[in-house]
Motif scaffolding. Sequence first.
Motif, short mmCIF file in Angstrom:
data_model
loop_
_atom_site.label_atom_id
_atom_site.label_comp_id
_atom_site.label_asym_id
_atom_site.label_seq_id
_atom_site.Cartn_x
_atom_site.Cartn_y
_atom_site.Cartn_z
N UNK A 157 0.85 -1.21 -0.06
CA UNK A 157 0.10 0.01 0.05
C UNK A 157 0.81 1.09 -0.04
N UNK A 158 0.38 2.23 -0.63
CA UNK A 158 1.36 3.55 -0.83
C UNK A 158 0.76 4.78 -0.50
N UNK A 159 1.45 5.55 0.20
CA UNK A 159 1.18 7.09 0.46
C UNK A 159 1.92 7.78 -0.39
N UNK A 160 1.34 8.67 -1.29
CA UNK A 160 2.16 9.50 -2.17
C UNK A 160 2.21 10.92 -1.79
N UNK A 161 3.35 11.53 -1.66
CA UNK A 161 3.39 13.13 -1.36
C UNK A 161 4.35 13.58 -2.57
N UNK A 162 3.42 14.23 -3.44
CA UNK A 162 3.84 15.05 -4.72
C UNK A 162 4.38 16.32 -4.12
N UNK A 163 5.34 16.96 -5.01
CA UNK A 163 5.69 18.15 -4.35
C UNK A 163 4.82 19.18 -4.72
N UNK A 164 4.53 19.98 -3.69
CA UNK A 164 3.64 21.29 -3.78
C UNK A 164 4.33 22.61 -4.64
N UNK A 165 5.41 22.38 -5.17
CA UNK A 165 5.95 23.36 -5.96
C UNK A 165 5.54 23.06 -7.37
N UNK A 166 5.47 21.98 -7.89
CA UNK A 166 4.70 21.72 -9.17
C UNK A 166 3.25 21.65 -8.82
N UNK A 167 2.71 23.04 -8.81
CA UNK A 167 1.23 23.03 -8.44
C UNK A 167 0.31 22.37 -9.29
N UNK A 168 0.44 22.31 -10.53
CA UNK A 168 -0.59 21.62 -11.44
C UNK A 168 -0.47 20.09 -11.35
N UNK A 169 0.89 19.66 -11.24
CA UNK A 169 0.82 18.23 -11.55
C UNK A 169 0.33 17.81 -9.83
N UNK A 170 0.59 18.40 -8.86
CA UNK A 170 0.05 18.20 -7.70
C UNK A 170 -1.31 17.93 -7.64
N UNK A 171 -2.17 18.76 -8.34
CA UNK A 171 -3.59 18.59 -8.32
C UNK A 171 -3.82 17.57 -9.37
N UNK A 172 -3.34 17.31 -10.39
CA UNK A 172 -3.49 16.12 -11.24
C UNK A 172 -3.54 14.76 -10.30
N UNK A 173 -2.42 14.63 -9.77
CA UNK A 173 -2.26 13.64 -8.86
C UNK A 173 -2.98 13.30 -7.78
N UNK A 174 -3.54 14.28 -7.35
CA UNK A 174 -4.66 14.34 -6.33
C UNK A 174 -5.94 13.96 -6.55
N UNK A 175 -6.56 14.59 -7.79
CA UNK A 175 -7.72 14.44 -8.26
C UNK A 175 -7.89 13.53 -9.29
N UNK A 176 -7.15 13.12 -9.99
CA UNK A 176 -7.24 12.28 -11.27
C UNK A 176 -6.68 11.01 -11.15
N UNK A 177 -5.42 10.67 -10.51
CA UNK A 177 -4.62 9.52 -10.26
C UNK A 177 -5.60 8.59 -9.44
#
Length: 492
Positions: A157-177
């Motif tokens: 099982x995995x917890x993903x912590x994307x970088x907050x500095x790449x704001x657009x990709x952070x949102x995609x990882x949080x909402x789409x993935x």
Amino acid sequence: MPLSELSSMLESVILGSVKGFSGVNPYADTLKRLRDAFNSGRTRPAEFRISQLQGLSRFLKENRKLLLDTLAQDLNKPTFEADISEIVLCEAEIKLALNNLRTWMKDEQVEKNLVTQLDSAFIRKEPYGVTLIIAPWNYPLNLLLVPLVGAIAAGNCVVLKPSEMSKGMEKVIAEVLPQYLHKNCFATVLGGPQEATILLKNKFDYIFFTGSPRVGQIVMSAASKYLTPITLELGGKNPCYVDDNCDPQSVANRVAWFRFFNAGQTCVAPDYVLCSRETQEKLLPALQSAVTQFYGKEPQNSPDLARIINDRHFHRLRGLLDNGRVAIGGQSDVQELYIAPTVLVDVKETDPVMQEEIFGPILPILNVESVDEAIAFIRKREKPLALYAFSKDSKVVNKVLDQTSSGNFGGNDGFMFMTITSMPFGGVGHSGMGEYHGKFTFDTFSYRRGCLLRSPRLEMINKMRYPPYSPGRQRLLVWFLEHKLGFPCSIL
């Protein structure tokens, strides 16, 4: 946010206090959900792992335009660079895992001594449990998903912590993935250093961190509280030796492309060049020609040159332009976060540009008289993540390879080794620990459990090991322990 402030906030992990952290763990429910799912055995079957890898593949295929647009939004990444370095490499990792997963998962039989010849001895590849992947901003998709592929393949099982500095990709990882993965087995945590600090106060079974050596030390200290195993993929100053015996234009083309790819914001990019003054004089016009050929006479107008991630990094890089003398480039524009492809000469070893990883489109050149002097210069510094040597003489390239140490090595080219899924990637010493890519990522997220299965019968065989002891039994048992049969044998 200055690096010192970031480090200070993460250091609170060690001190046990975080501003705004009242003692209520905001991630407790999420982690319990994941741990319950893991303990239920849901992630262990090959069928489940395959389904999640297939979901990851669909995420990339069905959202390709969104991902490319987001990378352009965050870093102004050209489609070509974004596609080959982020999406295509991730797809290759998924395909490799899907094609080989059942083989990777198989128990590995081991050689036995005569005492255990009738037993079954093997290594089982087991998932660690609830794992944490912390990704950086420079390749916000690749450096999150490639470790994720291995974690899924290994059954975690995995917890993903994307970088907050790449704001657009952070949102995609949080909402789409999350639409493509099982909600009880995967979670995304958003936020900056404070959220990461609180997150790291929790117990994980494995942590995979990509980032700077300084923050890596802090993450490792946090992991030590629970004796959590960890992989650190860090950075450093990657040397690039250019021999006198070379084709200057060929070298310039390769070095310029790898240095200015993603505006130099690549952990394995060549960070400085070592060469003789004579070679420097040949290399400079060749580098200028390469920059003009790649990006035109006005690189700022080129669609093929990325931008700096934010204001803080822009101002840090602009300060480094004062080191030595600007031979090529040197222009900047804060409104566009643009730093021109730049080459610095007359740089001293003590200059600030040589004291930190540049992480931008700036290439210092330092002069050495020989390959031996270059090797001595490299060896007295921290071991880099990557090291490069260019020469028409293979003996020179091999001499640099043999007499230095680095995470990875490239002879007569840049970081194309990153595209080879059959080869491990990782740092050594100050540039990190652990390795991944391809099967190595599966291995990283798998615990190798040694197993021996014996029959409840045949107790007569065990009598020689029981008291009362005798010299004869001791000699016989030692002989059996030291010798092996040339063929496998098992009664189980």
